[in-house]
Enzyme design. Structure first.
Site, short mmCIF file in Angstrom:
data_model
loop_
_atom_site.label_atom_id
_atom_site.label_comp_id
_atom_site.label_asym_id
_atom_site.label_seq_id
_atom_site.Cartn_x
_atom_site.Cartn_y
_atom_site.Cartn_z
N ASP A 136 27.04 5.33 23.62
CA ASP A 136 26.97 6.54 22.80
C ASP A 136 27.57 6.32 21.41
OD1 ASP A 136 25.64 7.98 24.69
OD2 ASP A 136 27.36 9.17 25.35
N ASN A 183 28.55 14.96 17.42
CA ASN A 183 29.24 15.26 18.67
C ASN A 183 30.39 16.25 18.49
OD1 ASN A 183 27.88 14.00 20.73
ND2 ASN A 183 29.51 12.56 21.23
N ASP A 240 48.26 19.23 22.70
CA ASP A 240 47.90 17.92 22.16
C ASP A 240 46.82 18.01 21.09
OD1 ASP A 240 49.73 16.72 23.74
OD2 ASP A 240 48.31 15.80 25.14
N ASN A 283 34.82 17.00 24.99
CA ASN A 283 34.88 18.41 25.39
C ASN A 283 34.86 18.57 26.91
OD1 ASN A 283 34.27 21.48 25.00
ND2 ASN A 283 32.51 20.73 26.15
#
Length: 285
Positions: A64, A140, A170, A184
C-alpha cells in the site's frame, strides 16, 4: 486499454522477476509498456515525470505504501492506478500475483471500472499564519501523534469552527474512506466503503471514556489544535500525511483539513467488490 506504465518497488520485487513477467505478458498481448527508471529493465524506460500523457493505466507493484507514493507522483497526470500486491494486507491493491494473468485478461476485455476517490487537504497554521508551502493532500490519512518519547498530547477537535472534543492521548487520525481500512481501523475507527464522501476522525489511545470516532461529511472542515501542556516542550507533536510527509508541531499549532479538489483514480476489476476484499484480507470465508 493499450498503453501502460509499470512502477515497481525493488525492495518487494528484488530481481524484478514479477515485473519482467508482467512486461512480457503485456507486450505479448500487443500493449505498449513504459517502465520507470526505478524498475530498470530492458525496453522503453522513463521516470515518472516523463510518462506520456496518453498512458491509460499505471500498474504499481508493491504494498500500500508503494501504491500511495505512486498515486501522489501521478496525480497531476490523472492516470488510473492498478495495484499488484507484493506487500501484506494490501487494501489498495486489486491483484494478487498468483492470479495476475487472469486479472489482466479481464482488463483486456474491458471488464473493469475506474473508481474516483476523494482526497483531503491539510494546511498547517503556526502563530495564526498559514504555511502555504506545507499544504499537502492525503489519499489515506492525516495523522497527528505525540513527538518521540514525549508525554501524551492534548488536542482540540473543531468541526466547521465549533469545538466538539477536547482530550489527551497519543494523537488523532483524520482519514478518507480509502484510508478507513488503514491506521484508522487499527485504532478502532469505522470501516467505510471507499465510494463514500466523508471524513473520519479517530482518537489514538485517548485518556478519556468519552472520546470516540466521529464521521462528518466531505463538505465539513476539520481543525485540530495542539493544546498547551503543563510542561511545554519545543516539539509537542508530529503531523504525518500518508506515511510520508511529516512536520513537527508546537503548542497552539493548528491543522485545517478539508476535502481536496484532486481525486485519485483506481482501477477495479468486475467481480472484485470492496466487501469481497474485506472478507479476503481478514481471512473470512
Amino acid at each position: 486499454m493499450k498503453k501502460f506504465c509499470i512502477i515497481a518497488n525493488r525492495d518487494k520485487d528484488e530481481n524484478l522477476t514479477i515485473t519482467q513477467t508482467m512486461l512480457e505478458f503485456l507486450e505479448a498481448n500487443g500493449k505498449t509498456v513504459y517502465v520507470t527508471e526505478e524498475s530498470c529493465l530492458e525496453g522503453s524506460y522513463t521516470d515518472v515525470s516523463g510518462i506520456p500523457k496518453d498512458v491509460e493505466c499505471a500498474i504499481v507493484l508493491g504494498g500500500d505504501g508503494t501504491i500511495l507514493q505512486a498515486a501522489h507522483d501521478l496525480l497531476q497526470l490523472d492516470i488510473p492506478i492498478l495495484g499488484v500486491n507484493l506487500g501484506t494486507l494490501g487494501f489498495l491493491a486489486e491483484i494478487e500475483t498468483l492470479t495476475m494473468k487472469q486479472a489482466f485478461s479481464k482488463l483486456f476485455l474491458n471488464q473493469y471500472n475506474i473508481e474516483s476517490r476523494m482526497m483531503i487537504d491539510a494546511t498547517v497554521f503556526k502563530e495564526g499564519q498559514s504555511l502555504s508551502s506545507h499544504k499537502v493532500s492525503a489519499i489515506n490519512d492525516v495523522v497527528i501523534t505525540r513527538s518521540g518519547f514525549s508525554r501524551i498530547i492534548g488536542v482540540s477537535i473543531f468541526i466547521n469552527g465549533e469545538v466538539v472534543q477536547n482530550y489527551r492521548g497519543d494523537g488523532v487520525i483524520i482519514s478518507t474512506p480509502t484510508g478507513s481500512t488503514g491506521y484508522n481501523l487499527s485504532a478502532g475507527g469505522p470501516i467505510v466503503t471507499p465510494k463514500a464522501e466523508m471524513i473520519m476522525i479517530t482518537p489514538i489511545c485517548p485518556h478519556s471514556l468519552n472520546a470516540r470516532s466521529i464521521i462528518v461529511t466531505s463538505d465539513d472542515t476539520v481543525e485540530i489544535q495542539i493544546r498547551e501542556s503543563k510542561k511545554t516542550q519545543e516539539e509537542e507533536a508530529i503531523v504525518t500525511v500518508d506515511g510520508s510527509f511529516s512536520m513537527e508541531l508546537q503548542a497552539n499549532d493548528r491543522i485545517l483539513i478539508k476535502k481536496a479538489k484532486e481525486r485519485v483514480k483506481l482501477v477495479r476489476l468486475e467481480g472484485h467488490s470492496f466487501f469481497h476484499l474485506l472478507r479476503t484480507k481478514f481471512g473470512d470465508k
